[in-house]
Design a protein around this motif. Structure first.
Motif, PDB file in Angstrom:
ATOM      1  N   SER A 109     -51.227 -49.675  -0.742  1.00 19.82           N
ATOM      2  CA  SER A 109     -50.630 -49.821   0.590  1.00 19.82           C
ATOM      3  C   SER A 109     -51.733 -50.057   1.619  1.00 19.82           C
ATOM      4  N   LYS A 110     -51.352 -50.718   2.711  1.00 24.34           N
ATOM      5  CA  LYS A 110     -52.301 -51.052   3.772  1.00 24.34           C
ATOM      6  C   LYS A 110     -52.227 -50.030   4.897  1.00 24.34           C
ATOM      7  N   SER A 111     -53.374 -49.713   5.462  1.00 24.81           N
ATOM      8  CA  SER A 111     -53.418 -48.805   6.604  1.00 24.81           C
ATOM      9  C   SER A 111     -52.659 -49.419   7.780  1.00 24.81           C
ATOM     10  N   LYS A 112     -51.968 -48.581   8.530  1.00 30.40           N
ATOM     11  CA  LYS A 112     -51.226 -49.065   9.695  1.00 30.40           C
ATOM     12  C   LYS A 112     -52.141 -49.316  10.893  1.00 30.40           C
ATOM     13  N   LYS A 113     -53.390 -48.832  10.803  1.00 23.84           N
ATOM     14  CA  LYS A 113     -54.307 -48.956  11.938  1.00 23.84           C
ATOM     15  C   LYS A 113     -55.472 -49.908  11.687  1.00 23.84           C
ATOM     16  N   THR A 114     -55.822 -50.121  10.409  1.00 21.32           N
ATOM     17  CA  THR A 114     -56.968 -50.983  10.093  1.00 21.32           C
ATOM     18  C   THR A 114     -56.574 -51.988   9.011  1.00 21.32           C
ATOM     19  N   ASP A 115     -57.557 -52.763   8.561  1.00 23.90           N
ATOM     20  CA  ASP A 115     -57.299 -53.738   7.505  1.00 23.90           C
ATOM     21  C   ASP A 115     -57.594 -53.171   6.117  1.00 23.90           C
ATOM     22  N   MET A 116     -57.773 -51.869   6.025  1.00 26.92           N
ATOM     23  CA  MET A 116     -58.097 -51.228   4.748  1.00 26.92           C
ATOM     24  C   MET A 116     -56.852 -51.015   3.897  1.00 26.92           C
ATOM     25  N   TYR A 117     -57.049 -51.145   2.570  1.00 27.47           N
ATOM     26  CA  TYR A 117     -55.991 -50.857   1.606  1.00 27.47           C
ATOM     27  C   TYR A 117     -56.342 -49.599   0.818  1.00 27.47           C
ATOM     28  N   PHE A 118     -55.292 -48.937   0.322  1.00 38.35           N
ATOM     29  CA  PHE A 118     -55.479 -47.703  -0.435  1.00 38.35           C
ATOM     30  C   PHE A 118     -54.774 -47.804  -1.786  1.00 38.35           C
ATOM     31  N   PHE A 119     -55.441 -47.301  -2.807  1.00 33.94           N
ATOM     32  CA  PHE A 119     -54.856 -47.177  -4.146  1.00 33.94           C
ATOM     33  C   PHE A 119     -54.156 -45.825  -4.164  1.00 33.94           C
ATOM     34  N   ASN A 120     -52.828 -45.827  -4.077  1.00 39.37           N
ATOM     35  CA  ASN A 120     -52.064 -44.593  -3.899  1.00 39.37           C
ATOM     36  C   ASN A 120     -51.680 -43.888  -5.197  1.00 39.37           C
ATOM     37  N   SER A 121     -51.224 -44.665  -6.179  1.00 36.10           N
ATOM     38  CA  SER A 121     -50.718 -44.054  -7.403  1.00 36.10           C
ATOM     39  C   SER A 121     -50.575 -45.111  -8.489  1.00 36.10           C
ATOM     40  N   TYR A 122     -50.302 -44.643  -9.686  1.00 37.80           N
ATOM     41  CA  TYR A 122     -49.949 -45.571 -10.762  1.00 37.80           C
ATOM     42  C   TYR A 122     -48.889 -44.923 -11.646  1.00 37.80           C
TER      43      TYR A 122
END
Length: 266
Positions: free
Chosen positions: A57-70
């Motif tokens: 998912s992408k941060s709502k404030k920056t252009d960073m993405y996060f690996f949340n789960s699998y």
């Protein structure tokens, strides 16, 4: 594109056990700028098919993405009509790898260094509880902390295992068991060497031992000992009517697992 973020995600995917083959598709997904995306992954452990879906998912404030789960889906060769699924979440600390996730789903235990809410590290054995699940259908994972008192090396030392005589082999054996693997070991009995399979069992502070046909060796012996003890009690009670029976020392040993195919050891 945030290059540092891309490199971080690539390493995170790699060290969670998904290798380096997803780099290009990861880059393409990030370039599209969507708020969420998924990446599929397929592998096999032994003869079992393991499908995974990685969630980002992408941060709502920056252009960073996060690996949340699998999410992991395991389909066994000998039972293709049944599929087991479980979601594993990514944290800042030492995450559960894909192979460890598979081992947990196989009913084995994994030892991890985890981080609590205060950011402090602690060691714990993890084991999936197939009798309890949450609202999302995920099985509960039980934790046996270091204060629980399970000492794997001390437990192994109670058995005539040849690999324990060599420090390198011993270290490799312990490390493999901590990752949740079903590991082969050489047992020395009456001058003979016999290959068997072992896995950690922190709940009962022991190890499970299987023969080449994946039958529980310790449980079968325990049953014989129980029968022998029962016969002994019966004889004693016939001769000493007032003598109290001895407490059953094997009452906490878990029931034997159903017969399984011989696994591929990794």
């Amino acid at each position: 594109m945030n290059q540092k973020n891309l490199e971080y995600l690539k390493d995170q995917i790699k060290y969670t056990g998904f290798g380096e083959g997803l780099e290009e598709v990861l880059k393409q997904k990030i370039a599209k700028g969507q708020p969420e995306f998924k990446i599929p992954h397929l592998t096999h452990f032994g003869s079992n098919k393991v499908d995974s879906t990685l969630h980002f998912s992408k941060s709502k404030k920056t252009d960073m993405y996060f690996f949340n789960s699998y999410q992991v889906s395991v389909q066994k060769e000998n039972n293709p009509d049944e599929t087991m699924k479980q979601t594993f979440y990514i944290n800042k600390g030492n995450n559960i790898t894909l192979k460890e996730a598979y081992n947990l789903m196989e009913g084995r235990s994994v030892n991890k260094e985890l981080t609590n809410k205060e950011g402090q590290l602690y060691n714990s054995w993890l084991q999936m509880d197939f009798k309890q699940s949450d609202d999302n259908g995920n099985f509960k994972i039980q934790q046996y902390h270091q204060n629980y008192g399970y000492d794997l090396e001390a437990t192994l030392a109670k058995h005539p295992i040849k690999e324990l005589e060599n420090e390198t082999y011993k270290s490799n054996l312990v490390d493999s068991l901590k990752k949740g693997n079903l590991q082969s070991a050489t047992f020395q009995k009456e001058g003979l060497e016999q290959k068997q399979y072992i896995e950690a069992n922190p709940r009962f502070k022991t190890i499970n031992i299987y023969d080449s046909n994946m039958q529980r060796v310790d449980n079968r012996q325990s049953k014989t000992e129980k029968q022998s003890e029962a016969q002994s009690r019966s004889v004693k009670q016939e001769h000493k009517g007032q003598e109290q029976p001895i407490a059953d020392e094997a009452q906490d040993i878990p029931k034997a697992k159903k017969k399984r195919k011989r696994p591929t050891i990794t």
